[in-house]
Design a protein around this motif. Structure first.
Motif, PDB file in Angstrom:
ATOM      1  N   ASN A  71       0.851  -1.183   0.000  1.00 29.12           N
ATOM      2  CA  ASN A  71       0.000   0.000   0.000  1.00 29.12           C
ATOM      3  C   ASN A  71       0.892   1.240   0.000  1.00 29.12           C
ATOM      4  O   ASN A  71       1.681   1.442   0.919  1.00 29.12           O
ATOM      5  N   PHE A  73       0.424   4.341   0.541  1.00 25.01           N
ATOM      6  CA  PHE A  73       0.243   5.383   1.551  1.00 25.01           C
ATOM      7  C   PHE A  73       0.395   4.874   2.977  1.00 25.01           C
ATOM      8  O   PHE A  73       0.725   5.667   3.868  1.00 25.01           O
ATOM      9  N   THR A  74       0.188   3.607   3.227  1.00 22.07           N
ATOM     10  CA  THR A  74       0.187   3.120   4.603  1.00 22.07           C
ATOM     11  C   THR A  74       1.271   2.092   4.914  1.00 22.07           C
ATOM     12  O   THR A  74       1.507   1.798   6.087  1.00 22.07           O
ATOM     13  N   SER A  75       1.942   1.548   3.913  1.00 18.62           N
ATOM     14  CA  SER A  75       2.946   0.524   4.165  1.00 18.62           C
ATOM     15  C   SER A  75       4.198   1.125   4.783  1.00 18.62           C
ATOM     16  O   SER A  75       4.646   2.214   4.394  1.00 18.62           O
ATOM     17  N   PHE A  76       4.781   0.393   5.760  1.00 15.99           N
ATOM     18  CA  PHE A  76       6.003   0.837   6.424  1.00 15.99           C
ATOM     19  C   PHE A  76       7.249   0.244   5.772  1.00 15.99           C
ATOM     20  O   PHE A  76       8.359   0.637   6.115  1.00 15.99           O
ATOM     21  N   GLY A  88       6.146   1.752   0.567  1.00 18.49           N
ATOM     22  CA  GLY A  88       5.135   2.705   1.020  1.00 18.49           C
ATOM     23  C   GLY A  88       5.806   3.956   1.560  1.00 18.49           C
ATOM     24  O   GLY A  88       7.005   3.958   1.858  1.00 18.49           O
ATOM     25  N   ALA A  90       4.591   5.869   4.272  1.00 17.11           N
ATOM     26  CA  ALA A  90       4.057   6.284   5.575  1.00 17.11           C
ATOM     27  C   ALA A  90       5.150   6.877   6.458  1.00 17.11           C
ATOM     28  O   ALA A  90       4.983   7.959   7.038  1.00 17.11           O
ATOM     29  N   VAL A  91       6.286   6.184   6.551  1.00 17.25           N
ATOM     30  CA  VAL A  91       7.372   6.660   7.413  1.00 17.25           C
ATOM     31  C   VAL A  91       7.966   7.950   6.862  1.00 17.25           C
ATOM     32  O   VAL A  91       8.253   8.892   7.619  1.00 17.25           O
ATOM     33  N   PHE A  94       5.566  10.945   7.377  1.00 15.93           N
ATOM     34  CA  PHE A  94       5.553  11.337   8.790  1.00 15.93           C
ATOM     35  C   PHE A  94       6.824  12.101   9.145  1.00 15.93           C
ATOM     36  O   PHE A  94       6.771  13.166   9.782  1.00 15.93           O
ATOM     37  N   TRP A 267      12.750   2.323   9.397  1.00 17.19           N
ATOM     38  CA  TRP A 267      11.431   2.212   8.775  1.00 17.19           C
ATOM     39  C   TRP A 267      10.388   1.860   9.816  1.00 17.19           C
ATOM     40  O   TRP A 267       9.773   0.805   9.802  1.00 17.19           O
ATOM     41  N   ILE A 269       7.632   4.155  12.769  1.00 13.25           N
ATOM     42  CA  ILE A 269       7.159   5.414  13.340  1.00 13.25           C
ATOM     43  C   ILE A 269       7.101   5.258  14.848  1.00 13.25           C
ATOM     44  O   ILE A 269       6.291   4.486  15.373  1.00 13.25           O
ATOM     45  N   THR A 304       8.376   8.589  -4.816  1.00 12.77           N
ATOM     46  CA  THR A 304       8.413   9.362  -3.571  1.00 12.77           C
ATOM     47  C   THR A 304       8.715  10.837  -3.850  1.00 12.77           C
ATOM     48  O   THR A 304       8.219  11.723  -3.148  1.00 12.77           O
TER      49      THR A 304
END
Length: 334
Positions: A71, A73-76, A88, A90-91, A94, A267, A269, A304
């Motif tokens: 994903n 937008f949400t995968s770490f 992804g 996400a990290v 953030f 990787w 949060i 990215t």
């Protein structure tokens, strides 16, 4: 309306001159035509360059996004070597947003205070050297800031980290576990130092443009120096300070080498800003580009970069809307 009678022997009254209107078009001179053409061409060329960059990023990013198994937008996870790719943001999102916000919270109030001190408090023999030093700080290369941050700032922040943990650790945001101070909070402090000269320089020039009649009127009414600044200077310079802040935010969002020198990529949060690790878009692209294998690995990094491009456009667009809403201040339009 009553008629005005005049003596028959007196000369006729001259007709009142028609009101003059300013011509909006060019005067027809060759120099004006050349200048208008060059200005229009420069604006069109800038738009074309922006569209070309956006098209390049979108085309190359679409290759990676269409093959991505995670994903976006949400995968770490972020694996450049997997086939098919699995990654992804996400990290990275953030880390980029949090570090930039920390930098803005620290830098903007200090920069505005320095600009006000230079323009309204410091004597002329002192304001000149201070302004020169501020401008000189803006010219220091990013890698120099990064080396200073890694070799000096990181070792000396452990005491601050322990103090924050003692008094604010219960919030979990400032909970510190022993280790090197290579975290998003350190990156935010370093970015704040880097963008401070930009915001200060622009804000200083804006405050110098405040009409003297506004300040003199406030003083005549018995206002103190701080009341003059609060009622006349700050409202007039609000749009300029916002513009200066957006310039600083743009540098904070896209800073690469300084962040890569200070931050240890992880990787994950963490709930605490003082925990080591994290990452930003620009830092990840710079540190991972050399090991990106094949076209697909580079397309993943370009994907990215496209997100960072969109974030920058959104931030600048929001800033323009805020500035447009503040134009009703009478002093800023006069």
């Amino acid at each position: 309306m009553s008629d005005i009678t005049t003596d028959p022997g007196s000369p006729p009254l001259p007709d009142s001159p028609a009101p003059q209107t300013r011509k909006a078009k060019s005067t027809g001179r060759v120099g004006d035509k050349v200048f208008v053409g060059l200005s229009r061409g420069a604006g069109i060329a800038l738009l074309l360059i922006m569209l070309a960059i956006a098209a390049f990023l979108a085309v190359r990013a679409s290759n990676a996004l269409s093959a991505n198994e995670g994903n976006f937008f949400t995968s770490f996870e972020f694996d450049l070597h997997s086939d098919p790719p699995y990654f992804g943001i996400a990290v990275l999102a953030f880390g980029t947003i949090v570090s930039s916000l920390i930098a803005m919270v620290i830098a903007v109030p200090i920069a505005v205070a320095i600009a006000l001190f230079i323009t309204h408090y410091a004597p002329r023999r002192l304001s000149g050297p201070i302004g020169y030093v501020i401008d000189l700080l803006a010219a220091i290369p990013s890698i120099v800031y990064g080396l200073w941050g890694a070799l000096f700032l990181v070792p000396h922040l452990e005491g601050l980290y322990k103090w924050l943990d003692d008094y604010f650790g219960w919030t979990k945001i400032f909970e510190y576990h022993d280790g090197a101070a290579r975290s998003l909070f350190t990156v935010g402090i370093l970015l704040a130092i880097m963008i401070l000269p930009i915001i200060t320089s622009v804000s200083r020039e804006v405050f110098r443009q405040v009409p003297a009649m506004h300040e003199e009127a406030a003083l005549a009414l018995g206002a103190t120096r701080w009341e003059v600044i609060r009622m006349s200077v700050l409202p007039f310079g609000r749009s300029g300070v916002i513009s200066a802040s957006m310039l600083g935010l743009g540098r904070a969002l896209g800073e690469t080498m300084a962040v890569a020198t200070v931050l240890s990529t992880s990787w994950d949060i963490a709930p605490s800003l003082l925990d080591a690790g994290g990452g930003t878009f620009a830092q990840n692209i710079a540190s991972s580009f050399g090991e990106a294998s094949g076209e697909m690995g580079k397309d993943v990094l370009i994907a990215t970069g496209l997100v960072l491009f969109v974030i920058t456009l959104i931030v600048n667009g929001a800033a323009r809307l805020v500035i447009a809403r503040n134009k009703e201040f009478s002093g800023a339009n006069g």
